[in-house]
Design a protein around this motif. Structure first.
Motif, PDB file in Angstrom:
ATOM      1  N   ALA A   1       0.826  -1.207   0.000  1.00  0.00           N
ATOM      2  CA  ALA A   1       0.000   0.000   0.000  1.00  0.00           C
ATOM      3  C   ALA A   1       0.859   1.255   0.000  1.00  0.00           C
ATOM      4  CB  ALA A   1      -0.923   0.012   1.216  1.00  0.00           C
TER       5      ALA A   1
ATOM      6  N   TRP B   1      -1.486   3.250   4.722  1.00  0.00           N
ATOM      7  CA  TRP B   1      -2.597   2.539   5.332  1.00  0.00           C
ATOM      8  C   TRP B   1      -2.734   2.966   6.780  1.00  0.00           C
ATOM      9  CZ3 TRP B   1      -2.425  -1.056   9.406  1.00  0.00           C
ATOM     10  CH2 TRP B   1      -1.152  -1.426   9.832  1.00  0.00           C
TER      11      TRP B   1
ATOM     12  N   PHE C   1      -6.580   1.115   3.239  1.00  0.00           N
ATOM     13  CA  PHE C   1      -5.328   1.251   2.510  1.00  0.00           C
ATOM     14  C   PHE C   1      -5.582   2.045   1.246  1.00  0.00           C
ATOM     15  CE2 PHE C   1      -7.036  -2.775   0.941  1.00  0.00           C
ATOM     16  CZ  PHE C   1      -6.872  -2.664  -0.431  1.00  0.00           C
TER      17      PHE C   1
END
Length: 140
Positions: free
Chosen positions: A105, A108, A121
């Motif tokens: 990600a 997040w 995320f």
């Protein structure tokens, strides 16, 4: 923003993955990572159910398109523990979900509300030109 509720049962993890894949479509550049990370968070919602409710447990997946990518949230009744990546041994069969989120990600995090815990995320499409890449720090 598009949301859908799922019963917190193991076979619904696949349905949640298909929900995200369908919204993003076959040609979306973030589809594979979004589906993988949704699967990890949905699995956590199923495997670690808790909360103040006595009835059937469920989790909510929300997909939102943001300026440079996609934001996905998974909400469940929650837990008293703070969600954080952990180091799993090489022979462990689980425990890598948040580590994957942390690795893939763009950023997040999580928050708690009156319904439970929301883990989110964000994935950003790769920018063109120099200076692109992942942020070295993540919210968590």
């Amino acid at each position: 923003m598009i949301s859908r509720r799922f019963p917190a049962t193991p076979h619904q993890v696949r349905t949640a993955r298909n929900f995200v894949a369908g919204i993003l479509g076959d040609g979306h550049p973030l589809r594979d990572d979004a589906v993988l990370l949704t699967s990890e968070l949905a699995t956590n919602a199923v495997e670690h159910p808790s909360g103040p409710f006595d009835g059937p447990q469920e989790f909510l997946v929300t997909v939102a398109f943001v300026v440079h990518g996609v934001l996905i949230t998974v909400q469940d009744p929650g837990s008293a523990q703070i969600p954080c990546p952990r180091d799993s041994g090489p022979d462990a069969t689980g425990g890598r979900g948040l580590a994957l989120v942390n690795s893939l990600a763009t950023r997040w995090g999580f928050h708690r509300d009156s319904v439970g815990t929301v883990i989110w995320f964000e994935l950003n499409t790769p920018a063109e030109g120099p200076g692109t890449g992942r942020f070295p720090c993540r919210d968590h």
